[in-house]
Design an enzyme around this catalytic site. Structure first.
Site, PDB file in Angstrom:
ATOM      1  N   ASP A   9       5.253  -4.214  55.036  1.00 26.34           N
ATOM      2  CA  ASP A   9       4.257  -5.253  55.332  1.00 26.34           C
ATOM      3  C   ASP A   9       3.366  -4.706  56.447  1.00 26.34           C
ATOM      4  O   ASP A   9       3.654  -3.644  57.021  1.00 26.34           O
ATOM      5  CB  ASP A   9       4.979  -6.535  55.805  1.00 26.34           C
ATOM      6  CG  ASP A   9       4.008  -7.650  56.190  1.00 26.34           C
ATOM      7  OD1 ASP A   9       3.049  -7.909  55.434  1.00 26.34           O
ATOM      8  OD2 ASP A   9       4.188  -8.263  57.266  1.00 26.34           O
ATOM      9  N   SER A  10       2.323  -5.471  56.777  1.00 22.50           N
ATOM     10  CA  SER A  10       1.475  -5.059  57.893  1.00 22.50           C
ATOM     11  C   SER A  10       2.207  -5.211  59.232  1.00 22.50           C
ATOM     12  O   SER A  10       1.834  -4.595  60.213  1.00 22.50           O
ATOM     13  CB  SER A  10       0.214  -5.919  57.911  1.00 22.50           C
ATOM     14  OG  SER A  10       0.577  -7.281  58.031  1.00 22.50           O
ATOM     15  N   CYS A  73       4.130  -8.169  51.203  1.00 19.59           N
ATOM     16  CA  CYS A  73       2.868  -8.592  51.799  1.00 19.59           C
ATOM     17  C   CYS A  73       1.945  -9.004  50.656  1.00 19.59           C
ATOM     18  O   CYS A  73       1.739  -8.227  49.712  1.00 19.59           O
ATOM     19  CB  CYS A  73       2.280  -7.400  52.561  1.00 19.59           C
ATOM     20  SG  CYS A  73       0.612  -7.667  53.170  1.00 19.59           S
ATOM     21  N   GLU A 154       1.997 -13.096  64.470  1.00 19.55           N
ATOM     22  CA  GLU A 154       2.305 -11.723  64.901  1.00 19.55           C
ATOM     23  C   GLU A 154       2.378 -11.653  66.429  1.00 19.55           C
ATOM     24  O   GLU A 154       3.149 -10.910  66.997  1.00 19.55           O
ATOM     25  CB  GLU A 154       1.225 -10.779  64.353  1.00 19.55           C
ATOM     26  CG  GLU A 154       1.538  -9.317  64.426  1.00 19.55           C
ATOM     27  CD  GLU A 154       2.624  -8.840  63.449  1.00 19.55           C
ATOM     28  OE1 GLU A 154       3.285  -7.866  63.777  1.00 19.55           O
ATOM     29  OE2 GLU A 154       2.823  -9.456  62.369  1.00 19.55           O
ATOM     30  N   HIS A 188       3.896 -13.901  56.367  1.00 15.97           N
ATOM     31  CA  HIS A 188       4.076 -14.319  57.764  1.00 15.97           C
ATOM     32  C   HIS A 188       4.365 -15.834  57.845  1.00 15.97           C
ATOM     33  O   HIS A 188       5.002 -16.294  58.788  1.00 15.97           O
ATOM     34  CB  HIS A 188       2.810 -14.052  58.583  1.00 15.97           C
ATOM     35  CG  HIS A 188       2.663 -12.638  59.062  1.00 15.97           C
ATOM     36  ND1 HIS A 188       2.445 -11.586  58.202  1.00 15.97           N
ATOM     37  CD2 HIS A 188       2.705 -12.105  60.311  1.00 15.97           C
ATOM     38  CE1 HIS A 188       2.342 -10.456  58.916  1.00 15.97           C
ATOM     39  NE2 HIS A 188       2.499 -10.748  60.194  1.00 15.97           N
TER      40      HIS A 188
END
Ligand code: DGL
Length: 273
Positions: A9-10, A73, A154, A188
């Site tokens: 994922d990011s 993601c 995040e 997320h």
């Protein structure tokens, strides 16, 4: 087969999927890659995200010998799934987070009007809209980009007054009026699922991809005879840039202190760092 499963994922979002995979497949070991040097993906072009996804997948396959890849993601799934699937067809299974979610929603007959919240790139790709129109023509859907959410999460802002205010602003939008289902089309967002549920007071069914993706992975590993029958190896968590919030999130998800390893896959490029 004792080779690990590669998940990326990011940033921390894919940990929601990784943790569901560990629950559904406790015998498997995982290699997680959070591309924290490039997070958020959600406002970047499809081409750039596909470039990141290809390089990360190469790292997971060539350097870490993974037996399957999970693109944990939505943004990277929208930008790069077809490319990665075709590139590795016949050698390793590549799983995205969008298709299992579509299956789950269309199988839920009680939901007549579904909201979709995601990053700008995911909404802009039209992938959910296209799949819902084609697979269930009678289903009404409203897709809305919520670009602040992934970044907010995040940075560790969830379950507090800031996340409540930002969520209230987005979910109060006219576009989502009258929905009876809501797709969390960004990995997320399960981190704020409780807050979303509280906003709707349980009256809207919230869909998140973590468990359905883990179920799908299990079915594929079984079918391809790739399940691990020996003892699970160690899990490893790589980041492309060290962040405190990542370390905290891994601890929350895996209920133990997780050692983060920094991967230098971008060190020879000028794109960051
Ligand atoms: N977790 C990601 C997703 O599912 C991406 C969030 C971001 O980096 O913008 O789309």
């Amino acid at each position: 087969m004792s080779r690990p499963i590669g998940i990326f994922d990011s940033g921390i979002g894919g940990l929601t999927v990784a943790s569901a995979i560990k629950k559904a497949l406790p015998g498997e070991s995982i290699i997680y890659f959070g591309d924290t040097a490039h997070v958020p993906y959600g406002d970047k072009s499809k081409e750039l995200i596909a470039h990141y996804a290809v390089r990360i997948t190469d790292f997971l396959l060539q350097e870490k010998n993974c037996k399957a890849i999970v693109i944990a993601c939505n943004t990277a799934s929208a930008a790069a799934y077809e490319h990665l699937r075709d590139q590795h067809r016949g050698s390793i299974p590549v799983i995205n987070v969008i298709d299992p979610m579509i299956e789950e929603v269309i199988a839920t007959d009680a939901v007549k009007h579904v909201g979709i919240i995601a990053t700008k790139t995911t909404i802009g790709s039209g992938v959910y809209q296209e799949k819902f129109s084609r697979r269930k023509p009678g289903l009404k859907f409203s897709a809305m980009a919520t670009p602040l959410l992934a970044q907010m999460i995040e940075e560790g802002f969830y379950n507090n007054s800031i996340s409540e205010a930002v969520l209230g602003e987005y979910l109060g939008d006219d576009m989502l009026k009258d929905i009876d289902g809501l797709v969390l089309a960004c990995t997320h967002y399960p981190l704020i699922k409780k807050e979303i549920d509280a906003y709707y007071q349980g009256k809207v069914k919230i869909f998140d991809s973590a468990e359905v993706v883990a179920k799908k992975l299990r079915a594929i590993l079984e079918k391809e005879n790739l399940l691990n029958t020996s003892q699970a190896g160690e899990d490893h968590f790589f980041v492309s840039d060290y962040t405190k919030s990542f370390e905290e999130a891994t601890r929350i998800f895996f209920q133990k202190v997780v050692k983060l390893e920094r991967s230098g896959i971008w060190d020879d490029t000028t794109t960051s760092m």
